[in-house]
Design a protein around this motif. Sequence first.
Motif, short mmCIF file in Angstrom:
data_model
loop_
_atom_site.label_atom_id
_atom_site.label_comp_id
_atom_site.label_asym_id
_atom_site.label_seq_id
_atom_site.Cartn_x
_atom_site.Cartn_y
_atom_site.Cartn_z
N TRP A 68 0.85 -1.19 0.00
CA TRP A 68 0.00 0.00 0.00
C TRP A 68 0.89 1.24 0.00
CZ3 TRP A 68 -1.77 -2.98 4.65
CH2 TRP A 68 -2.85 -3.81 4.36
N HIS A 271 -2.08 -1.85 -7.48
CA HIS A 271 -2.91 -2.30 -6.36
C HIS A 271 -4.16 -3.03 -6.84
CE1 HIS A 271 -0.38 -0.21 -3.59
NE2 HIS A 271 -0.57 0.94 -4.17
N GLU A 281 -7.58 -4.74 -0.42
CA GLU A 281 -8.42 -3.55 -0.35
C GLU A 281 -9.29 -3.58 0.90
OE1 GLU A 281 -10.30 0.07 -1.35
OE2 GLU A 281 -8.37 -0.85 -1.82
N ARG A 284 -7.07 -2.64 3.74
CA ARG A 284 -6.71 -1.22 3.67
C ARG A 284 -7.81 -0.36 4.29
NH1 ARG A 284 -7.77 3.26 0.98
NH2 ARG A 284 -9.43 2.23 -0.19
N TYR A 335 0.42 3.97 4.32
CA TYR A 335 0.98 4.43 3.06
C TYR A 335 2.43 4.89 3.18
CZ TYR A 335 -4.01 4.65 2.02
OH TYR A 335 -5.34 4.34 1.87
#
Length: 784
Positions: A68, A271, A281, A284, A335
């Motif tokens: 990420w 991604h 995802e 995340r 991130y």
Amino acid sequence: MFLDVMRKKIIIWLWVLLFLLLGGGVLAFWAIAKGYIGYMPDLQQLENPVNKFASQVISSDGHVLGTWSYTRANRVFVNYGDIAPSTVQALVATEDVRFYEHSGIDLRALMRAVLKRGLLRQKNAGGGSTITQQLAKQVYSSQASSVEERLSQKPIEWVIAVQLERLYTKDEIITMYLNYFDFLHNAVGLKSAAKTYFNKEPKALTVNESALLIGLCKNPSYYNPVRFPERALSRRNTVLAQMLKAGYLTQQEVDSLAAQPIELDFHRVDHKEGEATYLREHLRTMLMAKRPERSNYASWQNQKYYEDSLAWETDPLYGWCNKNKKKDGSYYNIYTDGLKVFTTIDSRMQHYAEESMSEHVTGYLQPLFAAERRGKANAPYGANISIEKARQDLQRAVRQSERYVAMKRNGASEAEIEKAFATPVEMSLYSPRGDIDTTMTPLDSIRYTKGFLRSGFVCMDTHTGAVKAYVGGINFRHFQYDMAGVGRRQVGSTIKPYLYTLAMENGWSPCDVAPNVQRTYQVAGGRTWTPRNGSRARYGEMVTLKWGLAQSNNWISAYLMSQLSPTAFVRLLHEFGIQNQDIHPSMSLCLGPCDISVLEMVSAYTAFPNKGIRLSPMFVTRIEDADGNVVAEFSPRMHEVISEESACKMIVLMRGVIDGGTGSRMRGRYGITAPMGGKTGTTNDNSDGWFIGYTPSLAFGAWVGGDERDIHFNSMAYGQGAAASLPICAKFLQKVFADRSLDYNQNESFDLPAGFDPCAVTDNVETYEEIDESVGLDELFISE
């Protein structure tokens, strides 16, 4: 005499000018160092110049699933000891041959650049920037908009370079440079570049591969080996020549290496691509979630607000980054903090799950579905959907599209929007064989995209709740809505085990009998409800509950509901972890008209093999920071739902579904011999096909359907759960059990108490013959 005086004055003035220049230069550099001129990073930033790294998602078997980062810049840190020596040699030989001799500024190279490039205008004279200066530029200088601005940045970079040389060893500077350089294709840093271009670790790079990557340092776009292989080959050979000149290679080695072609094993880092894309995802959004505030949700998002609020309070993983702080007091950020998130996902099982879905949904069902739709005016909608209804559904999809919303926001009229959607444009679309570039109207592209079946699959460990595989759809790049853990659809007959569980909790047994007849029931508002069934087998007989569940008999389910409390049933559903707050107590609830996710269903079914204790999905075992320190650990979360006795009775009931009921294909067609309980489910018009099952160690489930309920198979032979979803689970189990490296086999047994008798009267236990599901045994009717 006069000339001598003038000469002396000129010399004096030249010395004065020289001292002024030197003094001014010293003063300027002092001012830069103090931050009075330009930008000078503070000591902490200088000591941590490359502190923004992508966080890695790692499987339970040590495989990096993905990363990420903010800008999709896939920067993953690599240590100096993990860099191939040829890479370091190529970098030094090409970019800064006296790197180990200077202290940040190479005066010889600088003067050469000034004379040859500045005065003589020789473009091939080489640059004067050292590796350290280039690092300073990459980390601290913004993109210059003019030559003058770039020249003003140079002195600042010189000062920063000197500071970096004081703080770091040469090896550390090399490491930082290679970790920070952008090698294109979202590959920032050597580790990502090695993976992207050659699918290997940096330490395994050959001399030619190292030379190719270092060649990109001059101009990545111009020497891009994917787009311009000839340029890249020429540049690689130039790097080899520089390595010869620096004494790292012999002439014979260079001749041999230069004769070799470029060989890439290119994997674009994105991604939306790679392994476990839906899972990454999902994680995340969970990790970066913020404390739910009602004002941040739309008026119709009550359910979403409820789920997020509950997760914030009860799930340690949900919002973890915004619940926990680093040493400096700031919150974690996936991130930029270079975290390592160790998941419960097994990369082998994840691969088998994705492969099984692709084989069955994309490879088998999709061609059949396309054949059903071919030539139909209402395509891709079902045969029971009128052309006018199909047009309305399509227009609703248009209004929900990004193109429509953007045009509306920019003030376009409905007529302008309609014209735009009817005008062909170039676009790239999904196809099972790979993306296709074509020209199509946006309206037709929506119709085309809706013609693809959707699916979701989850597998959990029944002892820990560890999620071993998670697939939210057939292709994340094109279908990003997650049908594993986010999307909810009507569950049909897969809800029946919960109803039977309620009966077991109220003293019933698998061998108790019920009348197999169609009845009419009084429901709310003085109305009546007469459920239908897909088969009239044994009509009028008293049949056991085990037979009723195995055959997915709607009349038996309705009878049970009439003997129990719909309110108690709703309460039990919530105890099983079903979060849908719109489930209301009613008679028809026994046939599964409510919307539930695959993840919720699989988690709920873990209670059966786990002695009545439900396991919440566990996605992550631990999180480490960039320095390898463990900053979080996660444990299984368990919830007692039903008694151990009821759970054991349910195993007996649900094994009947697999051994001779609607799930018997698992045995006969796919040859799975492992002890197993499960349930198929199919909703009205074949809109949803379900299968949820479990062995002693694994719980798993799959759903298959269209993008919306009106898109479905006309034929139940393909649309029912036993045909649409069960095969995904079966194929997955075949692959898992065949893999000797995995700790799962078909010889396990359910942990039932010694002497356990589910019926008390053994004479009532029945045996079953395999049935043909194509006659609609599992069809759902919920009209009232």
